[in-house]
Scaffold this motif. Structure first.
Motif, PDB file in Angstrom:
ATOM      1  N   SER A  25      -4.808  -3.702   3.219  1.00 22.72           N
ATOM      2  CA  SER A  25      -4.823  -4.429   4.488  1.00 22.72           C
ATOM      3  C   SER A  25      -3.424  -4.656   5.065  1.00 22.72           C
ATOM      4  N   SER A  26      -2.403  -4.385   4.281  1.00 25.85           N
ATOM      5  CA  SER A  26      -1.023  -4.544   4.746  1.00 25.85           C
ATOM      6  C   SER A  26      -0.167  -3.378   4.246  1.00 25.85           C
ATOM      7  N   PRO A  27      -0.440  -2.166   4.772  1.00 23.53           N
ATOM      8  CA  PRO A  27       0.314  -0.991   4.315  1.00 23.53           C
ATOM      9  C   PRO A  27       1.769  -1.033   4.783  1.00 23.53           C
ATOM     10  N   LEU A  28       2.634  -0.373   4.018  1.00 30.72           N
ATOM     11  CA  LEU A  28       4.046  -0.246   4.394  1.00 30.72           C
ATOM     12  C   LEU A  28       4.277   1.186   4.851  1.00 30.72           C
ATOM     13  N   GLN A  29       4.607   1.353   6.113  1.00 31.25           N
ATOM     14  CA  GLN A  29       4.837   2.671   6.696  1.00 31.25           C
ATOM     15  C   GLN A  29       6.251   3.143   6.365  1.00 31.25           C
ATOM     16  N   ALA A  30       6.373   4.369   5.892  1.00 31.49           N
ATOM     17  CA  ALA A  30       7.686   4.944   5.586  1.00 31.49           C
ATOM     18  C   ALA A  30       8.499   5.089   6.870  1.00 31.49           C
ATOM     19  N   THR A  31       9.787   4.826   6.771  1.00 31.55           N
ATOM     20  CA  THR A  31      10.697   4.971   7.915  1.00 31.55           C
ATOM     21  C   THR A  31      11.666   6.123   7.717  1.00 31.55           C
ATOM     22  N   GLY A  32      11.661   6.710   6.519  1.00 30.61           N
ATOM     23  CA  GLY A  32      12.512   7.849   6.212  1.00 30.61           C
ATOM     24  C   GLY A  32      11.726   8.863   5.413  1.00 30.61           C
ATOM     25  N   GLY A  33      12.276  10.082   5.292  1.00 29.80           N
ATOM     26  CA  GLY A  33      11.552  11.139   4.583  1.00 29.80           C
ATOM     27  C   GLY A  33      10.325  11.510   5.384  1.00 29.80           C
ATOM     28  N   ASN A  34       9.173  11.585   4.726  1.00 33.02           N
ATOM     29  CA  ASN A  34       7.915  11.860   5.426  1.00 33.02           C
ATOM     30  C   ASN A  34       7.407  10.534   5.986  1.00 33.02           C
ATOM     31  N   THR A  35       7.652  10.326   7.264  1.00 34.35           N
ATOM     32  CA  THR A  35       7.294   9.046   7.888  1.00 34.35           C
ATOM     33  C   THR A  35       5.788   8.899   8.131  1.00 34.35           C
ATOM     34  N   LYS A  36       5.008   9.899   7.748  1.00 34.54           N
ATOM     35  CA  LYS A  36       3.546   9.779   7.823  1.00 34.54           C
ATOM     36  C   LYS A  36       2.985   9.080   6.591  1.00 34.54           C
TER      37      LYS A  36
END
Length: 105
Positions: free
Chosen positions: A80-91
């Motif tokens: 319910s509270s995912p952390l989205q990548a901001t570097g590397g594979n941002t998907k």
């Protein structure tokens, strides 16, 4: 023993936002901030130094990362509270924590 504002020793959320020492023998994680969160394609989050991953393998497309996560990001990780990548594979988005990493923090 020093405790953070969360009353935890070695809290991943309160780790100093500094670079680790360079040139230390065996310091495979040189260049990674201590507070970074590494996101595997499975959605599992790891911390620099995790024994489950090889530093040289932490590259897109398999991995994404957040070098300077917001305070509390590690503890909030969930479906319910995912952390989205901001570097590397941002998907990549982390939805769970590595239990080994969590135990060290």
């Amino acid at each position: 023993m020093d405790y953070c504002r969360h009353e935890l020793s070695n809290c991943a959320d309160c780790a100093p936002r500094v670079q680790p020492r360079r040139g230390v023998p065996g310091a495979e994680w040189d260049g990674w901030p201590l507070s970074a969160i590494i996101v595997h394609e499975s959605g599992k989050a790891h911390l620099p130094g995790c024994t489950h991953i090889v530093p040289a393998d932490v590259e897109p497309p398999v991995y994404g990362w957040v070098l300077d996560p917001a305070p509390g990001a590690w503890r909030r990780l969930s479906e319910s509270s995912p952390l989205q990548a901001t570097g590397g594979n941002t998907k990549r988005a982390a939805v769970s924590r590595c239990q080994t990493c969590d135990a060290t923090r």
